[in-house]
Design a protein around this motif. Structure first.
Motif, short mmCIF file in Angstrom:
data_model
loop_
_atom_site.label_atom_id
_atom_site.label_comp_id
_atom_site.label_asym_id
_atom_site.label_seq_id
_atom_site.Cartn_x
_atom_site.Cartn_y
_atom_site.Cartn_z
N ASP A 188 8.03 1.85 -37.24
CA ASP A 188 7.26 2.33 -38.38
C ASP A 188 7.01 3.83 -38.36
O ASP A 188 7.05 4.48 -39.39
CB ASP A 188 5.91 1.60 -38.46
CG ASP A 188 6.09 0.16 -38.91
OD1 ASP A 188 7.14 -0.14 -39.52
OD2 ASP A 188 5.20 -0.66 -38.65
N ASP B 251 7.33 10.31 -47.97
CA ASP B 251 8.60 10.60 -48.63
C ASP B 251 8.51 11.95 -49.32
O ASP B 251 7.42 12.51 -49.47
CB ASP B 251 8.94 9.53 -49.68
CG ASP B 251 9.22 8.17 -49.07
OD1 ASP B 251 9.79 8.11 -47.96
OD2 ASP B 251 8.88 7.16 -49.71
N SER C 86 9.97 5.72 -39.63
CA SER C 86 10.46 5.38 -40.95
C SER C 86 9.83 6.24 -42.06
O SER C 86 10.21 6.11 -43.21
CB SER C 86 10.26 3.90 -41.25
OG SER C 86 8.89 3.60 -41.34
N THR C 87 8.89 7.07 -41.70
CA THR C 87 8.29 7.99 -42.68
C THR C 87 8.57 9.42 -42.27
O THR C 87 8.86 9.71 -41.11
CB THR C 87 6.77 7.78 -42.81
OG1 THR C 87 6.16 8.05 -41.56
CG2 THR C 87 6.43 6.36 -43.24
N GLU D 287 16.56 1.28 -40.23
CA GLU D 287 15.95 0.33 -39.30
C GLU D 287 15.44 1.08 -38.08
O GLU D 287 16.17 1.30 -37.12
CB GLU D 287 16.95 -0.74 -38.91
CG GLU D 287 17.35 -1.63 -40.06
CD GLU D 287 18.27 -2.75 -39.64
OE1 GLU D 287 18.22 -3.16 -38.47
OE2 GLU D 287 19.03 -3.20 -40.49
N THR E 179 13.90 9.68 -48.33
CA THR E 179 13.14 8.69 -47.60
C THR E 179 13.90 8.16 -46.39
O THR E 179 15.13 8.24 -46.35
CB THR E 179 12.76 7.50 -48.52
OG1 THR E 179 11.93 6.59 -47.81
CG2 THR E 179 14.00 6.80 -49.06
N ARG E 180 13.15 7.62 -45.46
CA ARG E 180 13.74 6.92 -44.32
C ARG E 180 13.47 5.42 -44.42
O ARG E 180 13.75 4.67 -43.49
CB ARG E 180 13.15 7.45 -43.01
CG ARG E 180 13.55 8.88 -42.72
CD ARG E 180 13.02 9.30 -41.37
NE ARG E 180 13.34 10.68 -41.10
CZ ARG E 180 12.48 11.54 -40.55
NH1 ARG E 180 11.28 11.15 -40.21
NH2 ARG E 180 12.84 12.78 -40.34
N ALA E 181 12.93 4.98 -45.54
CA ALA E 181 12.52 3.59 -45.71
C ALA E 181 13.68 2.61 -45.56
O ALA E 181 13.47 1.45 -45.21
CB ALA E 181 11.85 3.40 -47.07
N GLN F 205 3.08 10.35 -49.34
CA GLN F 205 3.09 9.07 -48.63
C GLN F 205 4.36 8.85 -47.81
O GLN F 205 5.01 7.81 -47.90
CB GLN F 205 2.86 7.91 -49.60
CG GLN F 205 1.49 7.94 -50.22
CD GLN F 205 1.19 6.71 -51.08
OE1 GLN F 205 2.09 5.97 -51.45
NE2 GLN F 205 -0.08 6.52 -51.40
N ARG G 139 14.11 10.55 -54.47
CA ARG G 139 13.20 10.36 -53.34
C ARG G 139 14.00 10.51 -52.06
O ARG G 139 15.01 9.82 -51.86
CB ARG G 139 12.54 8.99 -53.40
CG ARG G 139 11.64 8.70 -52.23
CD ARG G 139 10.84 7.43 -52.43
NE ARG G 139 11.68 6.25 -52.38
CZ ARG G 139 11.35 5.12 -51.73
NH1 ARG G 139 10.20 5.02 -51.10
NH2 ARG G 139 12.16 4.09 -51.76
#
Length: 102
Positions: free
Chosen positions: A16, A74, A19-20, A13, A8-10, A72, A6
Motif C-alpha cells: 500500500d 495521484d 502504491s501511492t 502490484e 498513478t501507481r494504483a 490523494q 492521472r
C-alpha cells in the motif's frame, strides 16, 4: 471538453505505501525539474477569477503554465495543451507510475 489524465501507481502490484505517490516524493522530484514550480494556490483567470487550494506543480511551457495537481496519492493534469502529453509521460516514467485517462 478537455481530457484529464492521472499519473498513478494504483495499477501496480506493490504494498500500500508504494502504491501511492506521496506529496514529499512529488516535492523532491519536481524541485529537481527546472521547468516546474510549486504553489499551494492555483488561480484561474478569465471573465472572473477563481483560486483553488491544493498542491500544484506548475509546468512552464513557453508562456503557458500548466498545473500538475497532487491529490490523494495521484497526480492529475489536463490534456488541453498537446505539449503536455510527452512531458506527462516523462514525469510518469520518472516516478515509476502509469498514466490513465479520466
Amino acid at each position: 471538453m478537455s481530457q484529464r489524465y492521472r499519473i498513478t501507481r494504483a495499477m501496480q502490484e506493490k504494498d500500500d505505501a508504494a502504491s501511492t505517490i506521496s506529496l514529499e516524493e512529488c516535492k523532491l522530484y519536481f524541485a529537481s525539474q527546472p521547468d516546474f514550480t510549486y504553489t499551494s494556490v492555483f488561480t484561474v483567470t478569465g471573465a472572473t477569477s477563481m483560486s483553488i487550494e491544493g498542491d500544484f506543480f506548475m509546468w512552464s511551457c513557453g508562456d503557458t503554465k500548466i498545473p500538475f495537481r497532487h491529490y490523494q496519492g495521484d497526480i492529475y493534469v489536463s490534456g488541453t495543451n498537446e505539449a503536455v502529453i510527452p512531458r506527462m509521460l516523462e514525469v510518469a516514467s520518472e516516478l515509476e507510475a502509469d498514466v490513465l485517462e479520466g
